[in-house]
Motif scaffolding. Sequence first.
Motif, PDB file in Angstrom:
ATOM      1  N   LEU A 199     -12.750 -24.026   9.190  1.00 56.29           N
ATOM      2  CA  LEU A 199     -11.722 -23.037   9.494  1.00 56.29           C
ATOM      3  C   LEU A 199     -11.898 -21.785   8.640  1.00 56.29           C
ATOM      4  O   LEU A 199     -11.765 -20.664   9.127  1.00 56.29           O
ATOM      5  CB  LEU A 199     -10.326 -23.640   9.261  1.00 56.29           C
ATOM      6  N   ILE A 200     -12.197 -21.983   7.352  1.00 57.43           N
ATOM      7  CA  ILE A 200     -12.370 -20.834   6.464  1.00 57.43           C
ATOM      8  C   ILE A 200     -13.566 -19.999   6.906  1.00 57.43           C
ATOM      9  O   ILE A 200     -13.514 -18.766   6.952  1.00 57.43           O
ATOM     10  CB  ILE A 200     -12.526 -21.307   5.002  1.00 57.43           C
ATOM     11  N   LEU A 201     -14.660 -20.697   7.241  1.00 64.44           N
ATOM     12  CA  LEU A 201     -15.847 -19.975   7.707  1.00 64.44           C
ATOM     13  C   LEU A 201     -15.545 -19.229   9.002  1.00 64.44           C
ATOM     14  O   LEU A 201     -15.982 -18.089   9.209  1.00 64.44           O
ATOM     15  CB  LEU A 201     -17.001 -20.957   7.930  1.00 64.44           C
ATOM     16  N   ALA A 202     -14.779 -19.896   9.873  1.00 61.61           N
ATOM     17  CA  ALA A 202     -14.406 -19.239  11.123  1.00 61.61           C
ATOM     18  C   ALA A 202     -13.613 -17.978  10.838  1.00 61.61           C
ATOM     19  O   ALA A 202     -13.814 -16.934  11.466  1.00 61.61           O
ATOM     20  CB  ALA A 202     -13.602 -20.203  12.003  1.00 61.61           C
ATOM     21  N   GLY A 203     -12.696 -18.084   9.873  1.00 67.54           N
ATOM     22  CA  GLY A 203     -11.906 -16.907   9.489  1.00 67.54           C
ATOM     23  C   GLY A 203     -12.799 -15.783   9.004  1.00 67.54           C
ATOM     24  O   GLY A 203     -12.625 -14.618   9.373  1.00 67.54           O
ATOM     25  N   ALA A 204     -13.773 -16.140   8.156  1.00 67.02           N
ATOM     26  CA  ALA A 204     -14.691 -15.121   7.650  1.00 67.02           C
ATOM     27  C   ALA A 204     -15.458 -14.483   8.797  1.00 67.02           C
ATOM     28  O   ALA A 204     -15.636 -13.265   8.856  1.00 67.02           O
ATOM     29  CB  ALA A 204     -15.649 -15.744   6.641  1.00 67.02           C
ATOM     30  N   ALA A 205     -15.916 -15.327   9.741  1.00 68.46           N
ATOM     31  CA  ALA A 205     -16.676 -14.818  10.880  1.00 68.46           C
ATOM     32  C   ALA A 205     -15.820 -13.875  11.717  1.00 68.46           C
ATOM     33  O   ALA A 205     -16.253 -12.783  12.103  1.00 68.46           O
ATOM     34  CB  ALA A 205     -17.174 -15.982  11.731  1.00 68.46           C
ATOM     35  N   VAL A 206     -14.589 -14.309  11.990  1.00 66.41           N
ATOM     36  CA  VAL A 206     -13.676 -13.457  12.761  1.00 66.41           C
ATOM     37  C   VAL A 206     -13.476 -12.132  12.028  1.00 66.41           C
ATOM     38  O   VAL A 206     -13.498 -11.062  12.634  1.00 66.41           O
ATOM     39  CB  VAL A 206     -12.319 -14.163  12.965  1.00 66.41           C
ATOM     40  N   GLY A 207     -13.308 -12.233  10.720  1.00 71.04           N
ATOM     41  CA  GLY A 207     -13.110 -11.024   9.927  1.00 71.04           C
ATOM     42  C   GLY A 207     -14.291 -10.077  10.034  1.00 71.04           C
ATOM     43  O   GLY A 207     -14.136  -8.883  10.264  1.00 71.04           O
ATOM     44  N   ILE A 208     -15.484 -10.627   9.877  1.00 72.73           N
ATOM     45  CA  ILE A 208     -16.671  -9.781   9.909  1.00 72.73           C
ATOM     46  C   ILE A 208     -16.833  -9.139  11.270  1.00 72.73           C
ATOM     47  O   ILE A 208     -17.130  -7.951  11.403  1.00 72.73           O
ATOM     48  CB  ILE A 208     -17.923 -10.602   9.551  1.00 72.73           C
ATOM     49  N   VAL A 209     -16.630  -9.942  12.318  1.00 72.88           N
ATOM     50  CA  VAL A 209     -16.797  -9.397  13.666  1.00 72.88           C
ATOM     51  C   VAL A 209     -15.718  -8.377  13.982  1.00 72.88           C
ATOM     52  O   VAL A 209     -15.980  -7.256  14.383  1.00 72.88           O
ATOM     53  CB  VAL A 209     -16.768 -10.541  14.708  1.00 72.88           C
ATOM     54  N   LEU A 210     -14.474  -8.795  13.788  1.00 74.81           N
ATOM     55  CA  LEU A 210     -13.358  -7.960  14.202  1.00 74.81           C
ATOM     56  C   LEU A 210     -13.223  -6.700  13.364  1.00 74.81           C
ATOM     57  O   LEU A 210     -13.104  -5.598  13.864  1.00 74.81           O
ATOM     58  CB  LEU A 210     -12.071  -8.788  14.093  1.00 74.81           C
TER      59      LEU A 210
END
Lengths: 192, 197
Positions: free
Chosen positions: B174-185
């Motif tokens: 979940l944390i990695l997903a959050g980071a990924a969403v952050g980087i993309v968005l």
Amino acid sequence: MILWELFFTFFKIGLFTFGGGYAMIPLVLENVVNNGWMDSQKFYSLIGICESTPGPIAVNMATFIGSEQAGFWGSVCATAGVVLPSFLVILVIAALFRNFSKKFYVQSAFRGMRPVIFALIGCTGLLLAFENAFSSFPTLASPADPWAVDWFLLVVTPVLFLAERGYQAWRKKKLSSVLLIVIGALCGMLFG
Amino acid sequence: MNQTPSGFLRRLWELFFAFFKIGLFTFGGGYAMLSIIENEFVEKKGWMSEQEMMDMIAIAESTPGPVAINSATYVGFHNGGFWGALCATLGCVLPSFVIIFIISLFLEPFMRITLVAKAFHGIRAAVAVLILNAARKLRKSVKLDFAAVLLIVGVAVLELGGVFFGFELSSIVLILAGAAVGIVLYGLLGKGKEEQR
């Protein structure tokens, strides 16, 4: 081998703990309590102890759990595991990057991680509060026993919460965590 | 850093000892430690400037691990390279390691004393409050835009649903997903770029 497991588990935990020691709690819950190394009651007592002793709560928890699982070397492995990721990351960053934290993608990643970590910690807190009061969170497998209410915790938890909020509003500063734990302990001894 | 070998060793010892003191007397989290570090290293010893202190705080907060340890590693590195970082970090970790290890040896029998068990019963209530407060504090640094709300609700649903339905969910994922969403968005798509400092 348990020493290696401890090291590896806490290395993982140390690697993904962002934003303070409490962020570690959901990770420890998942990796330690859920694989049977510790029951959740003891885990929460442990948080209380680690918060009241010197040192970062993250490191303290690793030391304790490691010690319980495998004595002195267990605590060494667990503690080394939890400290190593950040040690290495900081060395690399300090040596190679200027203005790491200002890098745009780092900031972006953090903007994404913060809500997730907030939700994780918040859920952990809510689950704990609920478990405290009702002995267990209802699951599909075992819906809650409506009579298993822990009245002491059901009353004291919100009271403490409101008392802390009240203190903060009145004195404009936070009630120290250690003090909150001591008050909780006193309530337990008097009314428990 | 031009130093004689004995000067270097002395500095390593100073780092170790300074952080040992800091590790011993810091209760309640790394942020209390930051003001002690400021006192000790910026004002007293003059090893760091205010600006370097602020850089340190920024890095300590942006990397995994407790702020306290990260600060020790950083200050140690800048004042003694790899060995400085090692001495500072060891110094910071050692006091609490010893104390907690000793406690761990005696906790079981200690908790069987009724009064102690009652005290810990009360401590459970306090811990619930502390965790909720930690969440509350974190919420203040979350800008509640649409993506953030979506992430929060998503994680909450998955976590609580996981407990209810009995499926395991990896927080790390979940944390990695959050980071990924952050980087993309926020990164690639530049959403909210006008809000960047």
